[in-house]
Design a protein around this motif. Structure first.
Motif, PDB file in Angstrom:
ATOM      1  N   VAL A  88      68.235  14.082   2.844  1.00 50.35           N
ATOM      2  CA  VAL A  88      69.103  13.009   3.327  1.00 50.35           C
ATOM      3  C   VAL A  88      68.597  11.703   2.708  1.00 50.35           C
ATOM      4  N   GLY A  89      69.389  11.172   1.793  1.00 52.35           N
ATOM      5  CA  GLY A  89      69.021   9.928   1.120  1.00 52.35           C
ATOM      6  C   GLY A  89      69.726   8.744   1.741  1.00 52.35           C
ATOM      7  N   PRO A  90      69.600   7.583   1.127  1.00 46.95           N
ATOM      8  CA  PRO A  90      70.204   6.376   1.677  1.00 46.95           C
ATOM      9  C   PRO A  90      71.730   6.429   1.728  1.00 46.95           C
ATOM     10  N   HIS A  91      72.346   7.185   0.795  1.00 49.16           N
ATOM     11  CA  HIS A  91      73.804   7.205   0.719  1.00 49.16           C
ATOM     12  C   HIS A  91      74.405   8.602   0.742  1.00 49.16           C
ATOM     13  N   SER A  92      73.584   9.604   0.406  1.00 47.25           N
ATOM     14  CA  SER A  92      74.147  10.946   0.243  1.00 47.25           C
ATOM     15  C   SER A  92      73.148  12.034   0.621  1.00 47.25           C
TER      16      SER A  92
END
Length: 174
Positions: free
Chosen positions: A51-55
């Protein structure tokens, strides 16, 4: 930019989907999941969900670079990509093959995670033997002969019996 709440909701969705499916998983670092999917042709498929900052990024090792028939091997895999949902086969700088995907965090629900994990398992399991046949046929033949000559178990090679020498098709006994 995704909010902390969206990232946390995505992490909860992953945890819920994995728990509901009864899958083995671990959390090697914050915002990451390593999920083990049991298969048939490929007995175990590991999937990283990050789970990244945007996707949400999905990465699953498929197989090492082929020993032979490189162009045929990679062309066949790339042909599979057009029918894949949310992910594709990709090669790294040394030619090892992964299944990779990236989806927006806002669409990550337990149902979507279940679908993604099911897709990874399907794409990995259904394409594994055919990929090995294209990129590793010589090694499979050598392994078949080596095991047959020594009377070793041939069960995990049965799917490749058609690649063996004609006198080895009877389960490995000449």
């Amino acid at each position: 930019m995704a909010t902390d709440a969206v990232r946390e909701a995505a992490e909860r969705a992953i945890a819920e989907a994995v728990a509901e499916a009864g899958l083995e998983s671990e959390r090697p670092r914050e915002s990451s999941f390593l999920v083990t999917l049991p298969g048939t042709a490929k007995l175990k498929t590991l999937v990283w969900l990050e789970v990244g900052p945007h996707s949400l990024t999905l990465t699953s090792f498929f197989c090492r670079q082929p020993d032979e028939n490189h162009a045929v091997f990679y062309q066949w895999l790339m042909g599979r990509n057009s029918d894949m949902f949310g992910m594709a086969f990709a090669a790294d700088e040394v030619g090892d093959v992964y299944i990779r995907g990236r989806l927006p965090l806002s669409g990550i629900t337990p149902e979507e995670v279940d679908r993604l994990l099911g897709c990874v398992l399907t794409y990995s399991d259904e394409n594994f033997n055919a990929a090995l046949e294209r990129g590793f046929a010589s090694a499979i033949r050598k392994e078949w002969i080596w095991r047959a000559e020594r009377g070793h178990d041939m069960r995990n090679l049965k799917a490749f019996a058609h690649l063996a020498e004609p006198h080895h098709h009877d389960g490995g006994r000449p």
